[in-house]
Write an enzyme that holds these catalytic residues in place. Structure first.
Site, PDB file in Angstrom:
ATOM      1  N   ASN A  45      32.268  -5.004  -5.549  1.00  0.00           N
ATOM      2  CA  ASN A  45      31.215  -4.995  -4.534  1.00  0.00           C
ATOM      3  C   ASN A  45      30.425  -4.002  -4.510  1.00  0.00           C
ATOM      4  O   ASN A  45      29.193  -3.943  -4.706  1.00  0.00           O
ATOM      5  CB  ASN A  45      31.617  -5.326  -3.204  1.00  0.00           C
ATOM      6  CG  ASN A  45      32.857  -6.010  -2.903  1.00  0.00           C
ATOM      7  OD1 ASN A  45      33.882  -5.487  -3.648  1.00  0.00           O
ATOM      8  ND2 ASN A  45      33.223  -6.501  -2.040  1.00  0.00           N
ATOM      9  N   CYS A  46      30.844  -2.609  -4.876  1.00  0.00           N
ATOM     10  CA  CYS A  46      30.076  -1.404  -4.788  1.00  0.00           C
ATOM     11  C   CYS A  46      29.224  -1.270  -6.002  1.00  0.00           C
ATOM     12  O   CYS A  46      28.178  -0.294  -6.024  1.00  0.00           O
ATOM     13  CB  CYS A  46      31.218  -0.333  -4.688  1.00  0.00           C
ATOM     14  SG  CYS A  46      32.358  -0.548  -3.404  1.00  0.00           S
ATOM     15  N   PRO A 280      53.825 -12.116  14.341  1.00  0.00           N
ATOM     16  CA  PRO A 280      54.405 -11.045  13.485  1.00  0.00           C
ATOM     17  C   PRO A 280      54.590 -11.908  12.078  1.00  0.00           C
ATOM     18  O   PRO A 280      55.040 -10.884  11.182  1.00  0.00           O
ATOM     19  CB  PRO A 280      55.834 -11.246  14.070  1.00  0.00           C
ATOM     20  CG  PRO A 280      55.782 -12.432  15.145  1.00  0.00           C
ATOM     21  CD  PRO A 280      54.299 -12.633  15.473  1.00  0.00           C
ATOM     22  N   ALA A 284      46.785  -8.560   8.622  1.00  0.00           N
ATOM     23  CA  ALA A 284      45.108  -8.415   8.232  1.00  0.00           C
ATOM     24  C   ALA A 284      44.805  -7.185   7.691  1.00  0.00           C
ATOM     25  O   ALA A 284      45.462  -6.024   8.464  1.00  0.00           O
ATOM     26  CB  ALA A 284      44.277  -8.736   9.477  1.00  0.00           C
ATOM     27  N   GLY A 286      41.284  -4.781   5.908  1.00  0.00           N
ATOM     28  CA  GLY A 286      40.237  -4.615   4.951  1.00  0.00           C
ATOM     29  C   GLY A 286      38.747  -4.552   6.315  1.00  0.00           C
ATOM     30  O   GLY A 286      39.345  -4.333   7.393  1.00  0.00           O
ATOM     31  N   ASP A 287      37.565  -4.979   5.778  1.00  0.00           N
ATOM     32  CA  ASP A 287      36.336  -4.978   6.635  1.00  0.00           C
ATOM     33  C   ASP A 287      36.663  -5.771   8.028  1.00  0.00           C
ATOM     34  O   ASP A 287      35.961  -5.447   9.140  1.00  0.00           O
ATOM     35  CB  ASP A 287      35.132  -5.463   5.879  1.00  0.00           C
ATOM     36  CG  ASP A 287      34.733  -4.533   4.683  1.00  0.00           C
ATOM     37  OD1 ASP A 287      35.339  -3.561   4.731  1.00  0.00           O
ATOM     38  OD2 ASP A 287      33.840  -4.847   4.068  1.00  0.00           O
ATOM     39  N   TYR A 435      37.973  27.553  -9.934  1.00  0.00           N
ATOM     40  CA  TYR A 435      36.875  28.158 -10.147  1.00  0.00           C
ATOM     41  C   TYR A 435      36.316  28.387 -11.560  1.00  0.00           C
ATOM     42  O   TYR A 435      37.339  29.171 -12.523  1.00  0.00           O
ATOM     43  CB  TYR A 435      36.476  29.504  -9.178  1.00  0.00           C
ATOM     44  CG  TYR A 435      35.457  30.445  -9.947  1.00  0.00           C
ATOM     45  CD1 TYR A 435      34.220  30.037 -10.075  1.00  0.00           C
ATOM     46  CD2 TYR A 435      35.821  31.935 -10.077  1.00  0.00           C
ATOM     47  CE1 TYR A 435      33.218  30.750 -10.554  1.00  0.00           C
ATOM     48  CE2 TYR A 435      34.846  32.571 -10.680  1.00  0.00           C
ATOM     49  CZ  TYR A 435      33.539  31.961 -10.803  1.00  0.00           C
ATOM     50  OH  TYR A 435      32.434  32.949 -11.541  1.00  0.00           O
TER      51      TYR A 435
HETATM   52  C1  LIG Z   1      26.644  -3.975  -2.105  1.00  0.00           C
HETATM   53  C2  LIG Z   1      27.750  -3.164  -1.657  1.00  0.00           C
HETATM   54  C3  LIG Z   1      28.145  -2.003  -1.970  1.00  0.00           C
HETATM   55  C4  LIG Z   1      29.063  -1.380  -1.453  1.00  0.00           C
HETATM   56  N1  LIG Z   1      29.448   0.083  -1.798  1.00  0.00           N
HETATM   57  C5  LIG Z   1      30.668   0.767  -1.269  1.00  0.00           C
HETATM   58  C6  LIG Z   1      30.801   1.837  -1.717  1.00  0.00           C
HETATM   59  O1  LIG Z   1      30.025   2.536  -2.580  1.00  0.00           O
HETATM   60  N2  LIG Z   1      32.126   2.512  -1.191  1.00  0.00           N
HETATM   61  C7  LIG Z   1      32.627   1.933  -0.118  1.00  0.00           C
HETATM   62  O2  LIG Z   1      33.848   2.617   0.154  1.00  0.00           O
HETATM   63  N3  LIG Z   1      32.581   0.705   0.189  1.00  0.00           N
HETATM   64  C8  LIG Z   1      31.343   0.031  -0.428  1.00  0.00           C
HETATM   65  N4  LIG Z   1      31.197  -1.120   0.182  1.00  0.00           N
HETATM   66  C9  LIG Z   1      32.390  -1.933   1.269  1.00  0.00           C
HETATM   67  C10 LIG Z   1      33.167  -2.405   0.172  1.00  0.00           C
HETATM   68  O3  LIG Z   1      32.891  -3.360  -0.424  1.00  0.00           O
HETATM   69  C11 LIG Z   1      34.182  -3.114   1.326  1.00  0.00           C
HETATM   70  O4  LIG Z   1      34.600  -2.249   2.446  1.00  0.00           O
HETATM   71  C12 LIG Z   1      35.715  -3.954   0.719  1.00  0.00           C
HETATM   72  O5  LIG Z   1      35.356  -4.767  -0.074  1.00  0.00           O
HETATM   73  C13 LIG Z   1      36.345  -4.496   1.923  1.00  0.00           C
HETATM   74  O6  LIG Z   1      37.197  -5.265   1.436  1.00  0.00           O
HETATM   75  P1  LIG Z   1      37.997  -6.628   1.933  1.00  0.00           P
HETATM   76  O7  LIG Z   1      39.131  -7.097   1.225  1.00  0.00           O
HETATM   77  O8  LIG Z   1      38.003  -6.322   3.450  1.00  0.00           O
HETATM   78  O9  LIG Z   1      36.687  -7.657   1.957  1.00  0.00           O
HETATM   79  P2  LIG Z   1      35.606  -8.150   0.541  1.00  0.00           P
HETATM   80  O10 LIG Z   1      36.175  -7.031  -0.406  1.00  0.00           O
HETATM   81  O11 LIG Z   1      34.450  -8.421   1.110  1.00  0.00           O
HETATM   82  O12 LIG Z   1      36.935  -9.441   0.419  1.00  0.00           O
HETATM   83  C14 LIG Z   1      36.719 -10.609   1.092  1.00  0.00           C
HETATM   84  C15 LIG Z   1      36.846 -12.102   0.423  1.00  0.00           C
HETATM   85  O13 LIG Z   1      37.327 -12.934   1.217  1.00  0.00           O
HETATM   86  C16 LIG Z   1      36.963 -14.152   0.924  1.00  0.00           C
HETATM   87  N5  LIG Z   1      37.004 -14.876   1.934  1.00  0.00           N
HETATM   88  C17 LIG Z   1      36.457 -14.838   3.030  1.00  0.00           C
HETATM   89  N6  LIG Z   1      36.975 -15.703   4.052  1.00  0.00           N
HETATM   90  C18 LIG Z   1      37.574 -16.612   3.523  1.00  0.00           C
HETATM   91  C19 LIG Z   1      38.498 -18.050   3.446  1.00  0.00           C
HETATM   92  N7  LIG Z   1      38.231 -18.180   4.720  1.00  0.00           N
HETATM   93  N8  LIG Z   1      38.850 -18.467   2.638  1.00  0.00           N
HETATM   94  C20 LIG Z   1      38.987 -17.901   1.424  1.00  0.00           C
HETATM   95  N9  LIG Z   1      38.304 -16.739   1.089  1.00  0.00           N
HETATM   96  C21 LIG Z   1      37.531 -16.062   1.943  1.00  0.00           C
HETATM   97  C22 LIG Z   1      35.402 -13.754   0.663  1.00  0.00           C
HETATM   98  O14 LIG Z   1      34.710 -14.754  -0.207  1.00  0.00           O
HETATM   99  C23 LIG Z   1      35.312 -12.394  -0.108  1.00  0.00           C
HETATM  100  O15 LIG Z   1      35.201 -12.515  -1.446  1.00  0.00           O
HETATM  101  C24 LIG Z   1      30.357  -1.996  -0.452  1.00  0.00           C
HETATM  102  C25 LIG Z   1      29.933  -3.189  -0.146  1.00  0.00           C
HETATM  103  C26 LIG Z   1      28.839  -3.867  -0.537  1.00  0.00           C
HETATM  104  C27 LIG Z   1      28.581  -5.502  -0.331  1.00  0.00           C
END
Ligand SMILES: Cc1cc2nc3c(=O)[nH]c(=O)nc-3n(C[C@H](O)[C@H](O)[C@H](O)COP(=O)(O)OP(=O)(O)OC[C@H]3O[C@@H](n4cnc5c(N)ncnc54)[C@H](O)[C@@H]3O)c2cc1C
Length: 558
Positions: A45-46, A280, A284, A286-287, A435
């Site tokens: 994503n980044c 239990p 969960a 991530g974001d 350094y």
């Molecule tokens: C453009 C961009 C740039 C970024 N740059 C940075 C950076 O430089 N540094 C940094 O630290 N962070 C960055 N981030 C943030 C980072 O990408 C996220 O914090 C991280 O990906 C979160 O991980 P995650 O697993 O929680 O969610 P995600 O990586 O978003 O993955 C979640 C996945 O779950 C899937 N999903 C959701 N609900 C369901 C469901 N019900 N069934 C099946 N699949 C589902 C979605 O399709 C998605 O693909 C950036 C984000 C973006 C969008």
């Protein structure tokens, strides 16, 4: 091998993929399946803004792993375009919708891991769904932006929201030849950081041709002869061929909410420090989850890739009985825009104030410095603007922010680790860092920050702050050379160059507080020591004229 646990993972990117891979490393017997709604697993994503900007040329370079690799290397099954619709907690089953065939079926689990991420916020404004308005979360999103630019020969873009993703998109759109305007509701870009640290970023963006509309809000969108008109709160209108919305993200909690899992006050899934939800058998990461800040103890949302990856790993550990535990977050983050790096770790002054934890007389102190990123005698040294916040009581490090062309990431990362280990400014004084002329100085900026802060705490070099100078009524002494003084100085300051000061002390008032300054605070520190030993009441304006300019104007000349 006896049959192992059945682990189902929802979401196959940062948190989900790292959880699944770790789970396999801990158990060869487990059955592990990832369900991913989108068409890709484990993508970067980044990297998406850089794919739009054609820095990353090929879409496949964004794919960190493929379903085939997961199968061959880890024996993990990845089901792409499979959306998990609901969780039947009583029977430990999930309902899955195959988006390709349209079929729906049930899958049983022993352990369920949710890593659904966060979705970009789309404010409910008139015209928000008009063609040409994009958010950036997935590979298809960035592909559509590229195609839109090419198909319509887009020339003008508006980026709504001046945070990390907004800045990265801006740079990449400029690199594609578009003229870009950023509309930001706050008076500053990077709204989570302290305003004085960002004033130079404003100037840098403008120098790179970006138009900034700060303190401005979009109230609606209209289509207008093939382009878009953005109506603004000020009554003005901004025209665009393309709009990027980057106004923040919202945790994806629908599944968790509907399953009756506890949701926290900030709207994320509530988890304990083992990443376990209120059920239990469900974890969960991530974001989507709420996490505790290691410094403030407050619970909040920290949508960053590092925590998501670490939490995924910890959830897998705990599922297999290991005693792993998530330490919490400190929001360590960085962004680079047109070569200028902006980074921070720990709560900023602005955040501490918002939380009611900053008390000007009380717990915390801040210092500013502007050291070279490496030794000045070696060609190419550039200044880092550095701010350190620490506890007055014991010198514990609270946070740091840095802006500069080079060496910013290294310094912020050292401080990030120091915060985790509860280190103090006295530890920074003593830190032994690598350094050589190309990388640092014998007194690295980290050591200097420690020394300046420790000098404050020991009473060797009391400081004053730029924002309080004007109202102080104190005697202001500028110890720079006359040409520097002539180039700009604090109103009412008296100029006595450092090298003449010993001979001219009789010109200074003994009964008044004296505030000394130079360009960055070093010469005035020498003046400070000289005068305090002669019985004068002196304080050094932290970070000197450079910090003063950052704090009182909209940018400094570099
Ligand atoms: C453009 C961009 C740039 C970024 N740059 C940075 C950076 O430089 N540094 C940094 O630290 N962070 C960055 N981030 C943030 C980072 O990408 C996220 O914090 C991280 O990906 C979160 O991980 P995650 O697993 O929680 O969610 P995600 O990586 O978003 O993955 C979640 C996945 O779950 C899937 N999903 C959701 N609900 C369901 C469901 N019900 N069934 C099946 N699949 C589902 C979605 O399709 C998605 O693909 C950036 C984000 C973006 C969008």
């Amino acid at each position: 091998m006896a049959k192992g646990k059945r682990i189902l993972v929802v979401g196959g990117v940062a948190g989900g993929a790292s959880c699944a891979a770790r789970a396999r490393r801990l158990s060869e017997a487990a059955e592990i399946i990832i369900f991913e709604r989108g068409p890709y697993v484990s993508f970067a994503n980044c990297g998406l803004p850089y794919y739009v900007g054609e820095v990353i040329k090929k879409e496949e370079n964004l794919l960190v792993a493929t379903p085939e690799l997961f199968k061959q290397r880890f024996n993990i099954e990845v089901r792409l375009r499979h959306e998990v619709l609901s969780i039947d907690r009583a029977n430990k089953r999930i309902e899955v919708h195959d988006l390709t065939s349209g079929a729906t079926h049930l899958e049983a689990y022993d352990a369920l891991v949710l890593s659904p991420g966060a979705s970009p916020i789309k404010p409910p404004l008139p015209g928000i769904d008009s063609p040409g308005i994009f958010t950036v979360r997935t590979i298809p999103d960035s592909r559509e932006i590229r195609e839109w630019i090419d198909r319509y020969q887009a020339r003008r873009a508006v980026v709504v929201g001046g945070g990390f993703i907004g800045l990265e998109m801006t740079e990449n759109l400029v690199n594609r030849g578009l003229s870009v305007t950023i509309i930001e509701m706050q008076p500053q870009l990077m709204p989570l950081m302290d305003p004085e640290m960002i004033s130079q970023v404003h100037r840098h963006m403008r120098r790179n041709g970006v138009k900034l509309r700060l303190n401005e809000t979009v109230t609606g969108f209209a289509q207008n002869n093939g382009s878009l008109s953005l109506e603004l709160k000020s009554g003005e209108v901004e025209a665009a061929d393309l709009v990027i919305l980057s106004v923040g993200v919202r945790p994806e909690t629908r599944l968790a909410k509907e399953a009756g899992l506890e949701i926290g006050e900030r709207g994320g899934i509530k988890v304990d420090d083992r990443m376990r939800t209120s059920d239990p058998n469900i974890w969960a990461v991530g974001d989507a989850v709420e996490v505790r800040d290691v410094v403030t103890g407050q619970v909040g949302l920290t949508p960053l890739a590092g925590p998501a990856n670490r939490q995924g790993r910890i959830a897998a550990d705990v599922i297999f009985g290991r005693d792993s535990c998530f330490r919490g977050v400190q929001g360590t983050a960085a962004v680079v825009v047109f070569g200028l790096a902006i980074a921070s770790t720990g709560p900023t002054e602005k955040m501490l104030k918002k939380l009611g934890l900053w008390d000007d007389l009380g717990k915390y102190e801040k210092i500013y410095l502007h050291p070279g990123h490496h030794a000045g005698y070696y060609p190419g040294a550039s200044l880092i603007t550095f701010k350190l916040i620490f506890a007055k009581e014991d010198g514990r490090i609270i946070s740091a922010q840095a802006v500069g062309n080079e060496g910013v990431d290294k310094r912020i990362d050292v401080i990030a680790m120091a915060i985790q280990k509860n280190a103090t400014v006295f530890d920074l004084e003593e830190a032994e860092l690598s350094y050589c002329p190309q990388f640092g100085s014998a007194k690295d900026p980290i050591n200097l920050a420690g020394m300046i802060a420790a000098n404050v705490l020991r009473g060797d070099a009391p400081i004053a702050h730029s924002d309080a100078v004007a109202a102080s009524g104190d005697f202001i002494l500028d110890v720079r050379d006359p040409p520097e003084f002539a180039n700009g100085h604090i109103d009412g300051a008296v100029n006595i160059p450092l090298n003449e000061l010993r001979d001219r002390v009789h010109e200074l008032p003994r009964e008044r507080q004296i505030l000394t300054y130079c360009f960055v605070g070093q010469r005035s520190y020498y003046a400070n020591r000289m005068l305090s030993q002669r019985g004068f009441q002196v304080k050094n304006i932290s970070g000197g004229y450079r910090t003063y300019s950052m704090s009182t104007s909209n940018g400094v000349d570099d």
